[in-house]
Design a protein around this motif. Structure first.
Motif, PDB file in Angstrom:
ATOM      1  N   ASP A  10       0.600  -1.140  -0.191  1.00  0.00           N
ATOM      2  CA  ASP A  10       0.198   0.092  -0.116  1.00  0.00           C
ATOM      3  C   ASP A  10       0.984   0.855  -0.065  1.00  0.00           C
ATOM      4  OD1 ASP A  10      -2.200   1.968  -0.103  1.00  0.00           O
ATOM      5  OD2 ASP A  10      -2.018   1.965   2.158  1.00  0.00           O
ATOM      6  N   HIS A  11       1.465   2.358  -0.776  1.00  0.00           N
ATOM      7  CA  HIS A  11       2.137   2.787  -1.204  1.00  0.00           C
ATOM      8  C   HIS A  11       1.639   3.824  -2.269  1.00  0.00           C
ATOM      9  CE1 HIS A  11       5.379   5.033  -2.082  1.00  0.00           C
ATOM     10  NE2 HIS A  11       6.504   4.704  -0.706  1.00  0.00           N
ATOM     11  N   PRO A  12       1.391   4.950  -2.093  1.00  0.00           N
ATOM     12  CA  PRO A  12       0.910   5.873  -3.635  1.00  0.00           C
ATOM     13  C   PRO A  12       1.502   5.921  -4.808  1.00  0.00           C
ATOM     14  CG  PRO A  12       0.872   7.248  -1.315  1.00  0.00           C
ATOM     15  CD  PRO A  12       2.283   5.996  -0.944  1.00  0.00           C
ATOM     16  N   LEU A  13       2.818   5.991  -4.645  1.00  0.00           N
ATOM     17  CA  LEU A  13       4.146   5.516  -6.103  1.00  0.00           C
ATOM     18  C   LEU A  13       3.555   3.768  -6.013  1.00  0.00           C
ATOM     19  CD1 LEU A  13       6.285   8.270  -5.572  1.00  0.00           C
ATOM     20  CD2 LEU A  13       3.478   8.128  -6.688  1.00  0.00           C
ATOM     21  N   LYS A  14       3.080   3.059  -5.837  1.00  0.00           N
ATOM     22  CA  LYS A  14       3.132   1.973  -6.407  1.00  0.00           C
ATOM     23  C   LYS A  14       2.994   1.756  -7.834  1.00  0.00           C
ATOM     24  CE  LYS A  14       0.632  -3.329  -5.759  1.00  0.00           C
ATOM     25  NZ  LYS A  14      -0.463  -3.563  -4.638  1.00  0.00           N
ATOM     26  N   HIS A  59       7.151  10.547  -2.351  1.00  0.00           N
ATOM     27  CA  HIS A  59       8.841  10.040  -3.183  1.00  0.00           C
ATOM     28  C   HIS A  59       8.763   8.417  -3.213  1.00  0.00           C
ATOM     29  CE1 HIS A  59      11.550  10.935  -0.426  1.00  0.00           C
ATOM     30  NE2 HIS A  59      12.215   9.983  -0.478  1.00  0.00           N
ATOM     31  N   VAL A  60       9.594   8.073  -4.182  1.00  0.00           N
ATOM     32  CA  VAL A  60      10.284   6.480  -3.910  1.00  0.00           C
ATOM     33  C   VAL A  60      11.793   6.944  -4.287  1.00  0.00           C
ATOM     34  CG1 VAL A  60      10.394   4.912  -5.653  1.00  0.00           C
ATOM     35  CG2 VAL A  60       8.425   6.078  -5.935  1.00  0.00           C
ATOM     36  N   GLN A  61      12.281   5.744  -2.980  1.00  0.00           N
ATOM     37  CA  GLN A  61      13.828   6.245  -3.094  1.00  0.00           C
ATOM     38  C   GLN A  61      14.722   4.919  -2.746  1.00  0.00           C
ATOM     39  OE1 GLN A  61      14.106   6.996   1.449  1.00  0.00           O
ATOM     40  NE2 GLN A  61      16.435   7.637   0.765  1.00  0.00           N
ATOM     41  N   LEU A  62      16.053   4.843  -3.946  1.00  0.00           N
ATOM     42  CA  LEU A  62      16.690   3.485  -3.685  1.00  0.00           C
ATOM     43  C   LEU A  62      18.360   4.318  -3.302  1.00  0.00           C
ATOM     44  CD1 LEU A  62      14.558   4.184  -6.914  1.00  0.00           C
ATOM     45  CD2 LEU A  62      15.035   1.566  -6.629  1.00  0.00           C
ATOM     46  N   ILE A  63      17.743   2.913  -2.405  1.00  0.00           N
ATOM     47  CA  ILE A  63      19.670   3.386  -2.095  1.00  0.00           C
ATOM     48  C   ILE A  63      20.494   2.707  -2.749  1.00  0.00           C
ATOM     49  CG2 ILE A  63      20.871   2.767  -0.056  1.00  0.00           C
ATOM     50  CD1 ILE A  63      18.713   4.586   0.687  1.00  0.00           C
ATOM     51  N   GLY A  94      25.159   5.214  -1.406  1.00  0.00           N
ATOM     52  CA  GLY A  94      24.113   6.900  -2.429  1.00  0.00           C
ATOM     53  C   GLY A  94      22.665   6.537  -2.773  1.00  0.00           C
ATOM     54  N   GLN A  95      21.832   7.686  -2.952  1.00  0.00           N
ATOM     55  CA  GLN A  95      20.647   6.849  -3.220  1.00  0.00           C
ATOM     56  C   GLN A  95      19.782   8.195  -4.276  1.00  0.00           C
ATOM     57  OE1 GLN A  95      18.446   9.310  -0.131  1.00  0.00           O
ATOM     58  NE2 GLN A  95      19.123  11.635  -0.170  1.00  0.00           N
ATOM     59  N   VAL A  96      18.523   7.638  -4.633  1.00  0.00           N
ATOM     60  CA  VAL A  96      18.535   8.318  -5.996  1.00  0.00           C
ATOM     61  C   VAL A  96      16.602   8.361  -5.712  1.00  0.00           C
ATOM     62  CG1 VAL A  96      17.149   8.000  -8.232  1.00  0.00           C
ATOM     63  CG2 VAL A  96      19.565   7.185  -8.251  1.00  0.00           C
ATOM     64  N   ILE A  97      16.389   9.508  -5.182  1.00  0.00           N
ATOM     65  CA  ILE A  97      15.351   9.667  -5.075  1.00  0.00           C
ATOM     66  C   ILE A  97      14.233  10.427  -6.401  1.00  0.00           C
ATOM     67  CG2 ILE A  97      13.468  11.552  -3.756  1.00  0.00           C
ATOM     68  CD1 ILE A  97      15.894  10.845  -1.968  1.00  0.00           C
ATOM     69  N   PHE A  98      13.115   9.820  -6.560  1.00  0.00           N
ATOM     70  CA  PHE A  98      11.626   9.997  -7.356  1.00  0.00           C
ATOM     71  C   PHE A  98      10.724  11.070  -6.754  1.00  0.00           C
ATOM     72  CE2 PHE A  98      14.219   6.652 -10.014  1.00  0.00           C
ATOM     73  CZ  PHE A  98      15.163   7.471 -10.821  1.00  0.00           C
ATOM     74  N   PRO A  99      10.957  12.319  -6.788  1.00  0.00           N
ATOM     75  CA  PRO A  99       9.409  12.733  -5.799  1.00  0.00           C
ATOM     76  C   PRO A  99       8.734  12.475  -7.219  1.00  0.00           C
ATOM     77  CG  PRO A  99      10.680  14.768  -7.646  1.00  0.00           C
ATOM     78  CD  PRO A  99      12.257  12.969  -7.511  1.00  0.00           C
ATOM     79  N   SER A 100       8.257  11.715  -8.368  1.00  0.00           N
ATOM     80  CA  SER A 100       6.972  12.289  -9.046  1.00  0.00           C
ATOM     81  C   SER A 100       7.630  10.901  -9.788  1.00  0.00           C
ATOM     82  CB  SER A 100       6.652  12.930  -9.619  1.00  0.00           C
ATOM     83  OG  SER A 100       7.743  13.760 -10.821  1.00  0.00           O
ATOM     84  N   ALA A 101       6.061  10.677 -10.304  1.00  0.00           N
ATOM     85  CA  ALA A 101       6.102   9.420 -11.011  1.00  0.00           C
ATOM     86  C   ALA A 101       5.894  10.422 -12.576  1.00  0.00           C
ATOM     87  CB  ALA A 101       4.350   9.211 -11.677  1.00  0.00           C
ATOM     88  N   GLU A 102       6.583  11.530 -12.976  1.00  0.00           N
ATOM     89  CA  GLU A 102       6.491  11.832 -13.983  1.00  0.00           C
ATOM     90  C   GLU A 102       8.610  12.038 -14.393  1.00  0.00           C
ATOM     91  OE1 GLU A 102       2.631  13.318 -13.225  1.00  0.00           O
ATOM     92  OE2 GLU A 102       4.574  13.028 -12.021  1.00  0.00           O
ATOM     93  N   VAL A 103       8.685  12.769 -13.444  1.00  0.00           N
ATOM     94  CA  VAL A 103      10.779  12.253 -13.139  1.00  0.00           C
ATOM     95  C   VAL A 103      10.790  10.609 -13.034  1.00  0.00           C
ATOM     96  CG1 VAL A 103      12.391  12.920 -11.483  1.00  0.00           C
ATOM     97  CG2 VAL A 103      10.399  14.455 -11.745  1.00  0.00           C
ATOM     98  N   ALA A 104      10.403  10.248 -12.783  1.00  0.00           N
ATOM     99  CA  ALA A 104      11.457   8.692 -12.635  1.00  0.00           C
ATOM    100  C   ALA A 104      10.620   8.019 -14.492  1.00  0.00           C
ATOM    101  CB  ALA A 104       9.943   8.134 -11.959  1.00  0.00           C
ATOM    102  N   THR A 105       9.473   8.849 -14.951  1.00  0.00           N
ATOM    103  CA  THR A 105       9.661   8.300 -16.315  1.00  0.00           C
ATOM    104  C   THR A 105      10.398   9.380 -17.674  1.00  0.00           C
ATOM    105  OG1 THR A 105       7.193   8.027 -15.909  1.00  0.00           O
ATOM    106  CG2 THR A 105       8.085   8.506 -17.705  1.00  0.00           C
TER     107      THR A 105
END
Length: 121
Positions: A10-14, A59-63, A94-105
């Motif tokens: 259950d995540h808004p950016l699933k 946001h979506v964060q990857l470590i 390091g980390q990568v953060i995508f603040p939105s679906a648009e940025v991730a795309t």
């Protein structure tokens, strides 16, 4: 196992998480995945290298890392090449953060290239 985990997530950016998961798996044929730290984690040569942090909901964060513990060695990775995408948060983390679906795309291809380079460094 990861599929079952994501079915119940259950995540808004699933949708972004699911798309990035597939992108990471496609980045290198030697990648495998499992659930670790209550999130999908991607292994290269049986070592966790990229892990989602699913706690943030905005946001979506990857470590990006080289396993659970910092490795004290000469880790040579050209971080300058990834300025604006990868933020170093330690000697070999390091980390990568995508603040939105648009940025991730918009940055997905660059992200996949980063994954490829990171796991083989």
């Amino acid at each position: 196992m990861v599929d079952s985990f994501l079915e119940t997530l259950d995540h808004p950016l699933k949708p972004v998480i699911e798309r990035l998961r597939l992108a990471v798996l496609d980045a290198d044929d030697a990648m495998s995945e499992r659930i670790k730290w209550r999130a999908p984690s991607f292994c290269f040569n049986s070592v966790d290298r990229v892990t989602f942090n699913l706690r943030p909901l905005h946001h979506v964060q990857l470590i990006f890392h080289r396993g659970a513990k910092t490795i004290e060695d000469d880790f040579h990775f050209d971080t300058a090449k990834w300025t604006g995408l990868l933020e170093m948060i330690g000697q070999d983390r390091g980390q990568v953060i995508f603040p939105s679906a648009e940025v991730a795309t918009a940055r997905q291809d660059e992200f996949v290239a980063l994954v490829r380079e990171w796991v083989r460094a």
